[in-house]
Design an enzyme around this catalytic site. Structure first.
Site, PDB file in Angstrom:
ATOM      1  N   VAL A  86       0.842  -1.205   0.000  1.00 53.05           N
ATOM      2  CA  VAL A  86       0.000   0.000   0.000  1.00 53.05           C
ATOM      3  C   VAL A  86       0.872   1.249   0.000  1.00 53.05           C
ATOM      4  CG1 VAL A  86      -1.795   1.277   1.221  1.00 53.05           C
ATOM      5  CG2 VAL A  86      -1.832  -1.227   1.218  1.00 53.05           C
ATOM      6  N   LYS A  87       0.662   2.082  -0.999  1.00 53.72           N
ATOM      7  CA  LYS A  87       1.450   3.296  -1.176  1.00 53.72           C
ATOM      8  C   LYS A  87       0.740   4.464  -0.491  1.00 53.72           C
ATOM      9  CE  LYS A  87       4.120   5.154  -5.077  1.00 53.72           C
ATOM     10  NZ  LYS A  87       4.157   5.170  -6.573  1.00 53.72           N
ATOM     11  N   VAL A  88       1.426   5.095   0.466  1.00 55.31           N
ATOM     12  CA  VAL A  88       0.831   6.122   1.322  1.00 55.31           C
ATOM     13  C   VAL A  88       1.652   7.415   1.212  1.00 55.31           C
ATOM     14  CG1 VAL A  88       0.268   6.723   3.711  1.00 55.31           C
ATOM     15  CG2 VAL A  88       0.011   4.354   2.929  1.00 55.31           C
TER      16      VAL A  88
END
Length: 217
Positions: A86-88
């Site tokens: 997951v890219k945050v």
């Protein structure tokens, strides 16, 4: 050093995978749009299509900028495929989301990092990867490679396990320079990776070998 390709183009991802050196993929909404991939369902399907091509991690970006939204999106993305990371974004609620995901065992990539302090916060919060954008720093006459060196030094000081993912790679020498200063991962276009293959002396030497072989046959 791990090699990721930064694209949403399935043909390029296949080419990189077939080369035998690909470790993963990063992408973002802009790269999706470039390939004509729009709409939530189409984007989610495309992430799965990418996972089915590569063996390694695939970064999938949240769109929300509030904590509740990032958590909801991130949990849904992580359930798409075991390879999803997951890219945050590096914002206040993003740091909170990194900690939440770390506690839940969901792997993350903290993106849009431009300073050692941001990278330190991401590691403290438990990010799996941190993505300093070296090409965008170069664009504004700032030394992107120096940022990689500073993060490497800080992480080594304290034994952080967060991997430094050098992003916004623009060309082949960026890859070489990032390897020299200790980036764990690079992500960039296929052309930058393929540039590592090229050297005029290799071409000259191969041409001579083949010519000499033909003389004896």
């Amino acid at each position: 050093m791990k090699f990721f390709i930064d694209t949403a183009n399935l043909d390029q991802i296949r080419d990189a995978q077939e080369l035998g050196v690909l470790d993963g993929v990063t992408t973002n909404p802009s790269l999706m749009a470039k390939e004509g991939i729009t709409g939530k369902n189409n984007i989610l399907k495309h992430y799965v299509d990418i996972c089915n091509i590569v063996d390694g991690d695939v970064s999938a970006e949240v769109i929300a900028t509030d904590l509740e939204g990032m958590i909801s999106e991130g949990e849904s993305l992580s359930e798409l495929h075991e390879q999803i990371v997951v890219k945050v974004p590096m914002i206040r609620d993003g740091v909170k989301a990194l900690k939440y995901f770390a506690d839940k065992g969901i792997r993350t990539n903290c993106t849009l990092v431009f300073s050692p302090g941001q990278a330190l916060l991401a590691a403290k919060a438990g990010a799996t990867y941190v993505s300093p954008f070296i090409g965008r720093l170069d664009d504004i006459s700032t030394d992107g490679l120096n940022l990689i060196s500073e993060i490497r030094h800080i992480y080594d000081n304290y034994g952080y396990e967060t991997e430094i993912l050098a992003a916004s790679i623009r060309h082949t020498m960026h890859i070489i320079d990032c390897a020299k200063v200790g980036a764990d991962v690079m992500t960039g276009p296929l052309s930058a990776i393929e540039g590592l293959l090229k050297h005029p002396l290799t071409d000259i030497g191969l041409a001579k070998f083949l010519a000499d072989y033909k003389k004896g046959n």
